[in-house]
Scaffold this active site. Structure first.
Site, PDB file in Angstrom:
ATOM      1  CG  HIS A   1       0.292   1.455   7.353  1.00  0.00           C
ATOM      2  ND1 HIS A   1       1.313   1.068   8.185  1.00  0.00           N
ATOM      3  CD2 HIS A   1       0.867   2.278   6.430  1.00  0.00           C
ATOM      4  CE1 HIS A   1       2.441   1.630   7.780  1.00  0.00           C
ATOM      5  NE2 HIS A   1       2.201   2.366   6.715  1.00  0.00           N
TER       6      HIS A   1
ATOM      7  CG  HIS B   1       0.917   7.191   5.278  1.00  0.00           C
ATOM      8  ND1 HIS B   1       2.051   7.640   5.922  1.00  0.00           N
ATOM      9  CD2 HIS B   1       1.120   5.875   5.056  1.00  0.00           C
ATOM     10  CE1 HIS B   1       2.908   6.627   6.065  1.00  0.00           C
ATOM     11  NE2 HIS B   1       2.362   5.546   5.556  1.00  0.00           N
TER      12      HIS B   1
ATOM     13  CB  CYS C   1       5.948   2.689   7.114  1.00  0.00           C
ATOM     14  SG  CYS C   1       5.362   4.127   6.215  1.00  0.00           S
TER      15      CYS C   1
ATOM     16  N   GLY D   1       0.840  -1.187   0.000  1.00  0.00           N
ATOM     17  CA  GLY D   1       0.000   0.000   0.000  1.00  0.00           C
ATOM     18  C   GLY D   1       0.872   1.233   0.000  1.00  0.00           C
TER      19      GLY D   1
HETATM   20 NI    NI Z   1       3.293   3.671   5.468  1.00  0.00          NI
END
Ligand code: NI
Length: 184
Positions: free
Chosen positions: A143, A147, A101, A48
């Site tokens: 997640h 952002h 991440c 993602g």
């Molecule tokens: Ni991330």
């Protein structure tokens, strides 16, 4: 041609900013951005990505799950672009599992996330859609959604003891794998 873009790292102000609402999903600019996000996500072996990670303040996330050694049961899907996603509802239950991440390379942490989440969004064709994500997909979505509101996964940890460096994470995964094989 879609191209892989630079991924902004934690410390860049954009990673801590609230993303702007997408006004015209079908504009050339946004369509190119979506293509580039998909290519960048794939090139980085991510599942993602969110537009602020490319330095762009637009409320767009890509969900692109595929099975891997770590997540053999992860669903294989066409990368999906969600613009202006809104959380409609979520399960009461939280489940803690590992996350990483692209904007915080080298760090892994166990993060509690809702096991099911219902989302309203605009598709890249400009249609209003609703979707329910479970388990791994629900985790990816939460997640990436973070952002868009200037949050990163380490903000969600329950204990600083749940944060480890990549090398230790690999060791933990290896041990867990050996443990599973012993039980077979
Ligand atoms: Ni991330």
């Amino acid at each position: 041609m879609a191209e892989s873009r630079e991924i902004y790292q934690l410390g860049s102000p954009i990673i801590r900013s609230v993303a702007l609402e997408v006004v015209d999903v079908q504009s050339d600019e946004i369509q190119t951005l979506i293509d580039d996000m998909i290519v960048t996500c794939k090139a980085s072996k991510g599942v993602g990505i969110a537009a602020p990670q490319l330095g762009i303040s637009q409320a767009i996330v890509i969900i692109a799950s595929y099975p891997s050694e770590r997540y053999p049961n992860a669903p294989l899907m066409e990368p999906t672009a969600l613009s202006n996603p809104k959380i409609i509802a979520h399960a009461p239950t939280l489940h803690k599992d590992w996350e990483g991440c692209l904007s915080l390379p080298g760090i892994r942490a166990k993060v509690p996330r809702y096991t099911q989440i219902e989302v309203a969004y605009t598709s890249r064709e400009g249609h209003a859609k609703r979707v329910t994500y479970n388990d791994f997909l629900a985790r990816i979505f939460q997640h990436e959604y973070d952002h868009l509101i200037g949050k990163v996964f380490i903000d969600r940890i329950e204990s600083t003891l749940d944060v480890v460096m990549e090398k230790e994470y690999q060791r933990i995964m290896e041990e867990a794998k050996n443990e599973r094989q012993k039980q077979k």
